[in-house]
Each structure stands twice: as structure tokens, then as C-alpha cells.
Scaffold this active site. Structure first.
Site, PDB file in Angstrom:
ATOM      1  N   LYS A   1     -16.011 -38.004 -57.079  1.00 53.93           N
ATOM      2  CA  LYS A   1     -14.707 -37.532 -57.408  1.00 53.93           C
ATOM      3  C   LYS A   1     -13.505 -38.358 -56.370  1.00 53.93           C
ATOM      4  O   LYS A   1     -12.618 -38.919 -56.747  1.00 53.93           O
ATOM      5  CB  LYS A   1     -14.374 -36.172 -57.327  1.00 53.93           C
ATOM      6  CG  LYS A   1     -12.820 -35.640 -57.319  1.00 53.93           C
ATOM      7  CD  LYS A   1     -12.760 -34.006 -56.997  1.00 53.93           C
ATOM      8  CE  LYS A   1     -12.844 -33.720 -55.732  1.00 53.93           C
ATOM      9  NZ  LYS A   1     -11.630 -33.715 -54.797  1.00 53.93           N
ATOM     10  N   ASN A   2     -13.824 -38.220 -55.289  1.00 55.60           N
ATOM     11  CA  ASN A   2     -12.854 -38.857 -54.066  1.00 55.60           C
ATOM     12  C   ASN A   2     -13.102 -40.323 -54.132  1.00 55.60           C
ATOM     13  O   ASN A   2     -12.162 -41.000 -53.416  1.00 55.60           O
ATOM     14  CB  ASN A   2     -13.209 -37.977 -52.946  1.00 55.60           C
ATOM     15  CG  ASN A   2     -12.838 -36.726 -52.851  1.00 55.60           C
ATOM     16  OD1 ASN A   2     -12.093 -36.282 -53.863  1.00 55.60           O
ATOM     17  ND2 ASN A   2     -13.130 -35.790 -51.928  1.00 55.60           N
TER      18      ASN A   2
ATOM     19  N   CYS B   1      -1.739 -26.738 -49.877  1.00 58.21           N
ATOM     20  CA  CYS B   1      -2.766 -25.913 -50.574  1.00 58.21           C
ATOM     21  C   CYS B   1      -3.433 -25.094 -49.896  1.00 58.21           C
ATOM     22  O   CYS B   1      -3.158 -24.683 -48.780  1.00 58.21           O
ATOM     23  CB  CYS B   1      -3.487 -27.032 -51.308  1.00 58.21           C
ATOM     24  SG  CYS B   1      -4.772 -27.513 -49.991  1.00 58.21           S
TER      25      CYS B   1
ATOM     26  N   ARG C   1      -1.299 -29.972 -45.194  1.00 60.70           N
ATOM     27  CA  ARG C   1      -1.610 -31.335 -45.968  1.00 60.70           C
ATOM     28  C   ARG C   1      -0.280 -32.064 -46.056  1.00 60.70           C
ATOM     29  O   ARG C   1      -0.081 -32.538 -47.155  1.00 60.70           O
ATOM     30  CB  ARG C   1      -2.448 -30.978 -47.244  1.00 60.70           C
ATOM     31  CG  ARG C   1      -3.768 -30.284 -46.847  1.00 60.70           C
ATOM     32  CD  ARG C   1      -4.672 -30.121 -48.181  1.00 60.70           C
ATOM     33  NE  ARG C   1      -5.264 -31.522 -48.277  1.00 60.70           N
ATOM     34  CZ  ARG C   1      -6.146 -31.573 -49.256  1.00 60.70           C
ATOM     35  NH1 ARG C   1      -6.398 -30.566 -50.198  1.00 60.70           N
ATOM     36  NH2 ARG C   1      -6.640 -32.912 -49.668  1.00 60.70           N
TER      37      ARG C   1
ATOM     38  N   ASP D   1     -15.823 -31.392 -46.059  1.00 54.78           N
ATOM     39  CA  ASP D   1     -16.040 -30.889 -47.480  1.00 54.78           C
ATOM     40  C   ASP D   1     -17.320 -30.272 -47.664  1.00 54.78           C
ATOM     41  O   ASP D   1     -17.941 -29.885 -48.572  1.00 54.78           O
ATOM     42  CB  ASP D   1     -15.932 -32.110 -48.358  1.00 54.78           C
ATOM     43  CG  ASP D   1     -14.526 -32.631 -48.509  1.00 54.78           C
ATOM     44  OD1 ASP D   1     -14.236 -33.743 -49.185  1.00 54.78           O
ATOM     45  OD2 ASP D   1     -13.614 -31.727 -48.195  1.00 54.78           O
TER      46      ASP D   1
ATOM     47  N   ARG E   1     -13.031 -28.449 -60.701  1.00 56.18           N
ATOM     48  CA  ARG E   1     -12.289 -29.713 -60.135  1.00 56.18           C
ATOM     49  C   ARG E   1     -13.246 -30.576 -59.638  1.00 56.18           C
ATOM     50  O   ARG E   1     -12.793 -31.868 -59.537  1.00 56.18           O
ATOM     51  CB  ARG E   1     -11.370 -29.287 -59.289  1.00 56.18           C
ATOM     52  CG  ARG E   1     -10.376 -28.066 -59.750  1.00 56.18           C
ATOM     53  CD  ARG E   1      -9.276 -28.204 -58.613  1.00 56.18           C
ATOM     54  NE  ARG E   1      -8.697 -29.424 -57.953  1.00 56.18           N
ATOM     55  CZ  ARG E   1      -7.715 -29.607 -57.399  1.00 56.18           C
ATOM     56  NH1 ARG E   1      -7.314 -28.562 -56.650  1.00 56.18           N
ATOM     57  NH2 ARG E   1      -7.282 -30.527 -56.987  1.00 56.18           N
TER      58      ARG E   1
HETATM   59  C1  EPZ Z   1      -9.199 -36.247 -48.721  1.00 59.49           C
HETATM   60  O1  EPZ Z   1      -7.982 -35.628 -48.664  1.00 59.49           O
HETATM   61  C2  EPZ Z   1     -10.206 -35.727 -49.538  1.00 59.49           C
HETATM   62  N1  EPZ Z   1      -9.545 -35.727 -51.149  1.00 59.49           N
HETATM   63  C3  EPZ Z   1     -10.379 -34.181 -49.140  1.00 59.49           C
HETATM   64  O2  EPZ Z   1     -11.347 -33.645 -50.023  1.00 59.49           O
HETATM   65  C4  EPZ Z   1     -11.174 -34.346 -47.790  1.00 59.49           C
HETATM   66  O3  EPZ Z   1     -11.485 -32.868 -47.361  1.00 59.49           O
HETATM   67  C5  EPZ Z   1     -10.277 -34.842 -46.795  1.00 59.49           C
HETATM   68  O4  EPZ Z   1      -9.807 -36.526 -47.550  1.00 59.49           O
HETATM   69  C6  EPZ Z   1     -10.801 -35.116 -45.416  1.00 59.49           C
HETATM   70  O5  EPZ Z   1     -12.096 -35.801 -45.452  1.00 59.49           O
HETATM   71  C7  EPZ Z   1      -9.739 -36.621 -51.828  1.00 59.49           C
HETATM   72  O6  EPZ Z   1     -10.008 -37.740 -51.307  1.00 59.49           O
HETATM   73  C8  EPZ Z   1      -8.964 -36.637 -53.029  1.00 59.49           C
HETATM   74  P1  EPZ Z   1      -6.663 -36.463 -45.042  1.00 59.49           P
HETATM   75  P2  EPZ Z   1      -6.692 -36.120 -47.770  1.00 59.49           P
HETATM   76  O7  EPZ Z   1      -5.351 -37.201 -45.338  1.00 59.49           O
HETATM   77  O8  EPZ Z   1      -6.562 -37.540 -47.931  1.00 59.49           O
HETATM   78  C9  EPZ Z   1      -3.658 -34.355 -41.865  1.00 59.49           C
HETATM   79  C10 EPZ Z   1     -12.523 -32.113 -51.550  1.00 59.49           C
HETATM   80  O9  EPZ Z   1     -12.599 -30.974 -51.372  1.00 59.49           O
HETATM   81  N2  EPZ Z   1      -2.700 -35.421 -42.525  1.00 59.49           N
HETATM   82  O10 EPZ Z   1      -7.952 -37.347 -44.561  1.00 59.49           O
HETATM   83  O11 EPZ Z   1      -5.539 -35.309 -48.294  1.00 59.49           O
HETATM   84  C11 EPZ Z   1      -4.096 -33.442 -42.798  1.00 59.49           C
HETATM   85  O12 EPZ Z   1      -3.080 -32.339 -42.900  1.00 59.49           O
HETATM   86  C12 EPZ Z   1     -11.149 -32.699 -50.748  1.00 59.49           C
HETATM   87  O13 EPZ Z   1     -12.613 -32.832 -52.325  1.00 59.49           O
HETATM   88  C13 EPZ Z   1      -1.457 -35.515 -41.793  1.00 59.49           C
HETATM   89  O14 EPZ Z   1      -1.212 -34.392 -40.784  1.00 59.49           O
HETATM   90  O15 EPZ Z   1      -6.873 -35.913 -46.384  1.00 59.49           O
HETATM   91  C14 EPZ Z   1      -5.614 -32.994 -42.350  1.00 59.49           C
HETATM   92  O16 EPZ Z   1      -5.388 -32.234 -41.299  1.00 59.49           O
HETATM   93  C15 EPZ Z   1     -10.537 -31.351 -50.097  1.00 59.49           C
HETATM   94  N3  EPZ Z   1      -0.385 -36.061 -42.296  1.00 59.49           N
HETATM   95  C16 EPZ Z   1      -6.127 -34.462 -41.747  1.00 59.49           C
HETATM   96  O17 EPZ Z   1      -4.727 -35.266 -41.830  1.00 59.49           O
HETATM   97  C17 EPZ Z   1      -0.793 -37.232 -43.362  1.00 59.49           C
HETATM   98  O18 EPZ Z   1      -0.060 -37.844 -43.589  1.00 59.49           O
HETATM   99  C18 EPZ Z   1      -6.980 -35.133 -42.610  1.00 59.49           C
HETATM  100  O19 EPZ Z   1      -6.302 -35.214 -44.122  1.00 59.49           O
HETATM  101  C19 EPZ Z   1      -2.210 -37.183 -44.016  1.00 59.49           C
HETATM  102  C20 EPZ Z   1      -3.048 -36.326 -43.353  1.00 59.49           C
END
Ligand code: EPZ
Length: 417
Positions: A22-23, A116, A121, A304, A396
Site C-alpha cells: 500500500k505504501n 489522525c 502528522r 507500523d 484500508r
Molecule cells: C508514512 O506516513 C506511512 N504512510 C505510515 O504508514 C508510516 O507509519 C510512516 O510513514 C512512518 O514510517 C504512507 O506511506 C502512506 P512521516 P507519513 O512523514 O509519510 C513527523 C500505515 O499504517 N513529521 O515519515 O505521514 C510526523 O508527525 C501508515 O500504513 C513532521 O513533523 O510519515 C511523524 O512523527 C501509518 N512534519 C514523523 O515525522 C512533516 O512535515 C514521521 O512521519 C512530516 C512528518
């Protein structure tokens, strides 16, 4: 509305094929916006989030057609640059249209995704990256608007590794003028596949999979043709299902290299894991050994898989500690696991689990995607019957999981709520 009903206690056996990731699919679908042509992405799982992404592509003017497990996208014409709130709020990954629309059209208007269940996020790092490329960012009425006369390559330094941020900026810099560097980039395997996909379209990207990625901008990109990598989180979920039910599974598509941290921790817990054919052979022990985990960005232990691993530790022969360091609210499965007899207490970002000999079935409620998987796993190991409600969360990210588990001997079915 449906629920999943499980009569636990069956040792899973046989083999299961992992679906496409998915990701990985989500950024690949949006990457097709970078090219005015017909793309095809195969090994695409039938998931709600994928349907949402296709609906968003249609809203922007691209056509999508499903043929077996392939999705054909024609992004020749972009008629809108706006990702509306009703789509973005159902799937946060919609923010990944910002990079492609900025690069292709010089303009993008995307509803802010909002928080969420698992955390706030924010997307501040994405926006910081676009501003570094010369885009003008404005926020109004819950929408982020990005505009540019033409993106120019830049040196982008993320405050933390962000998967979505790295993906958005890879897609934007691919068509920027000049060279870009992304420092502190996320290193997930899905990012490596996105970079490979962009390079197959004519981009010039080096270093994906490391914390420093170099992109030489090009003037245009060809359409995409690719088959999606297996879903390492679905694979890990089935591996833990074998571990918790004293089962013996061949998880086809599981790749140790993409989940070294999970495999090492499962081996420490006494699970037997060996490469076999095109997957991993997983055999659950008579009693699991307690193991501490700390989630972090790849190649660390994946957030995850945190909920699923906690369910496994609920049955371990001793005390373990799970520390969630990526998201601020990813312990909502704890109180549901407690309803099944798990002995878990939360201490800030950590949960302390005192393993019990047996979980007992009960009605429980899913709260987010990976929490729902964790409850399914607990139900498979628990005695008596477990009913998991609100399984729209599960749909999802898991394709026909109850059918796959039934194929492994589980007593599981989806029934109307
Ligand atoms: C991706 O989400 C995945 N989703 C998530 O999978 C996964 O948990 C996550 O990466 C971490 O591995 C998809 O790929 C569609 P991040 P993403 O940006 O990109 C902070 C699932 O269950 N952050 O790597 O949204 C954020 O708050 C889902 O399949 C900022 O502060 O995650 C978090 O604490 C859930 N500012 C950390 O970084 C930003 O601009 C990592 O978030 C971006 C992120």
C-alpha cells in the site's frame, strides 16, 4: 458495517502470498501525474486507500482503469490542481499530489490533512522543501496553496526523516531546474522503489535508500510502467500470526532485507525464521521470550509493526517494553488488548507488557489500521471467540485478510455488524 469474528486457538499452517505494498502504490500512483501519457502499475492491491487515490486522480482530470491487478492511468490532461477536503481527510497520503502538481503545473491546492488517530502528522517539512525550491506557500480556509514560476533545484535538509516529505520532494525535484540534494531523507524500501520508478521515467536520482539523495532535474518525464513491491508490513503481520499461534507458515513475498529489524527482534523472541523459496518460513515457539523494541525510522524497528509486536509480547514468558518514538498517540490498541486479558501499562511513550499464558476472547473495537491488525492477531491466539468491530480501518491496508487467514486454517469470518 461489518465485524470480524474469530474462534481462536488454531495453529496456522500453509503458505500465504503477500499483496502489493500500500505504501509503495500510493506515491507511485501520484507520480504518474508527472508525465502527460499513459502509465500502468501492476500488483496493485484492492484496498480502500487505493480506491481513494484513484478517485483523487480522477478529480484532477486523469483517467484510471483497473485491469486485473493493474491500474492504467492516463494523465495527459490535468483539469484541476485541487485535492478537496472530502478526499484528503479520508486519506492523508493525498498530500503527495503537491509535489507532482507543482512540478507539472506550477500550482497546487490541497486541503490540509488534519490530524489522525495516531498523531498530529503535520506537513511542515514538505512545505519547507517546496519553499526551498522557490514555491510560494499560502494557507487559507484549511487549504495549502503552492505556486511557482518554475521550481529550481536546492539543498533541502529535513528536521527528521519523513517518508511522505521525502516522496513529495523526490517528485518535485525530478522536474526542477538544476540539481537538488535531500539531506536526512527517509530510507524506507518504498522510497527506493519510487526513485527507481522515477528513474525509469527519465529522472536522474542517486542515493535513494540513504539519508542523502542527489537529484538532477530534467525537463520532462515519460509515463511509468512498474510492478509494485510486496507489502513488508502485511508480511510482518502474517509472520507474527505464525509466531503467536505456534504456527508454521511460508510467507511468500516476505523479504528479510526489507525488515531486518523486525526479523532480528522476532528471532530474539524465539521465533524460527528462514528464507525459503520466494519468502520466509516462520515457525512459532511453544512459549515466546520477552523482547524490548524501540520504533524509529527505517532501518529501525517500523512503527507500523509496533501494535502487532505488542500483541505478540502479550503472550511472552516475562516482561517487555515497547517504546513508540515516531508517532505521539499510537497506543490506542492497548486498552483493547487489555479487554482480551493482556497485562499492559502505559508510561509516556512506552508500554510495559507482562506476558500472560493465555488471552481470552472478547468483543473489541478497531481504532486505526495497524491497531485493527493487532486485534485480529490477538483473537487468533486467544481462547474462545473475539469479535473485532469498526473493521473499515482494517480494509484500508489489508487485502482480504480474513480469507487469507482462513486459508491458513484460522476459524475467522466477516459478518454484518
Ligand atoms: C508514512 O506516513 C506511512 N504512510 C505510515 O504508514 C508510516 O507509519 C510512516 O510513514 C512512518 O514510517 C504512507 O506511506 C502512506 P512521516 P507519513 O512523514 O509519510 C513527523 C500505515 O499504517 N513529521 O515519515 O505521514 C510526523 O508527525 C501508515 O500504513 C513532521 O513533523 O510519515 C511523524 O512523527 C501509518 N512534519 C514523523 O515525522 C512533516 O512535515 C514521521 O512521519 C512530516 C512528518
Amino acid at each position: 458495517m461489518h465485524k470480524i469474528v474469530i474462534k481462536g486457538g488454531v495453529a496456522l499452517a500453509g503458505e500465504v502470498q503477500v499483496s502489493g505494498a500500500k505504501n509503495a502504490v500510493l506515491p507511485l500512483l501520484f507520480a504518474t501525474l508527472l508525465s502527460a501519457g499513459q502509465s500502468e502499475i501492476c500488483n496493485v492491491p484492492a484496498l480502500r486507500d487505493i480506491a481513494t487515490a484513484e478517485a483523487l486522480l480522477n478529480t484532477l482530470g486523469a483517467t484510471t482503469l483497473r485491469v486485473d491487478d493493474c491500474c492504467r492511468i492516463d494523465a495527459t490532461k490535468i483539469q484541476s490542481i485541487e485535492a478537496p477536503y472530502d478526499l484528503v481527510r479520508t486519506m492523508r497520503a493525498s498530500v503527495l499530489v503537491l509535489g507532482p502538481l507543482l512540478a507539472r503545473c506550477g500550482h497546487a491546492r490541497v486541503s490540509l490533512p488534519g490530524g489522525c488517530a495516531i498523531g498530529a502528522r503535520p506537513i511542515d517539512q514538505h512545505l519547507k522543501g517546496f519553499e526551498a525550491l522557490g514555491a510560494k506557500i499560502t494557507l487559507d480556509h484549511g487549504y495549502v496553496e503552492a505556486q511557482t514560476e518554475g521550481l529550481r533545484g536546492a539543498h533541502i535538509m529535513f528536521d527528521m526523516p519523513t517518508v511522505g516529505g521525502t516522496e513529495n520532494l523526490l517528485m518535485a525535484t525530478a522536474l526542477a531546474e538544476g540539481d537538488s540534494i535531500i539531506e536526512n531523507a527517509a530510507r524506507e524500501p518504498e522510497i527506493v522503489q519510487l526513485a527507481e520508478a522515477l528513474n525509469s521515467m527519465g529522472a536522474k536520482i542517486e542515493g535513494a535508500g540513504t539519508a542523502r539523495i542527489h537529484i538532477q532535474g530534467v525537463s520532462s518525464l515519460q509515463p511509468l510502467n512498474i510492478s509494485v513491491m510486496p507489502d513488508r508490513i502485511e508480511a510482518g503481520t502474517f509472520m507474527i500470526a505464525a509466531a503467536m499461534t505456534k504456527g508454521n507458515l511460508l510467507v511468500r513475498g516476505a523479504c528479510q532485507q526489507d525488515q531486518e529489524a523486525l526479523v532480528q527482534k522476532m528471532l530474539e523472541a524465539g521465533v524460527s525464521i528462514d528464507p525459503e523459496q520466494d519468502g520466509l518460513r516462520v515457525i512459532g515457539p511453544h512459549r515466546l521470550t520477552p523482547v524490548d523494541i524501540r520504533t524509529s525510522a527505517f532501518p529501525g524497528f517500523p512503527t507500523d509493526m509496533q501494535a502487532q509486536f505488542m500483541a505478540m509480547m502479550a503472550l511472552a514468558d516475562g516482561t517487555s517494553r515497547v517504546s513508540e518514538n515516531v508517532f505521539e498517540n499510537r497506543f490506542m490498541h492497548v486498552c483493547e488488548l487489555q479487554r482480551l486479558g493482556a497485562d499492559i501499562s502505559i508510561d509516556g511513550h512506552s508500554a510495559v507488557i507482562h506476558g500472560v499464558k493465555q488471552l481470552r476472547g472478547a468483543p473489541v473495537m478497531a481504532t486505526d489500521l495497524r491497531a485493527s491488525a493487532c486485534l485480529i492477531l490477538a483473537g487468533l491466539a486467544a481462547e474462545n471467540t473475539t469479535e473485532v468491530s469498526r473493521i473499515y480501518h482494517l480494509d484500508r491496508g489489508y487485502e482480504r485478510i480474513e480469507e487469507k487467514l482462513a486459508g491458513l486454517g484460522a476459524n475467522i469470518e466477516r459478518v454484518p455488524e
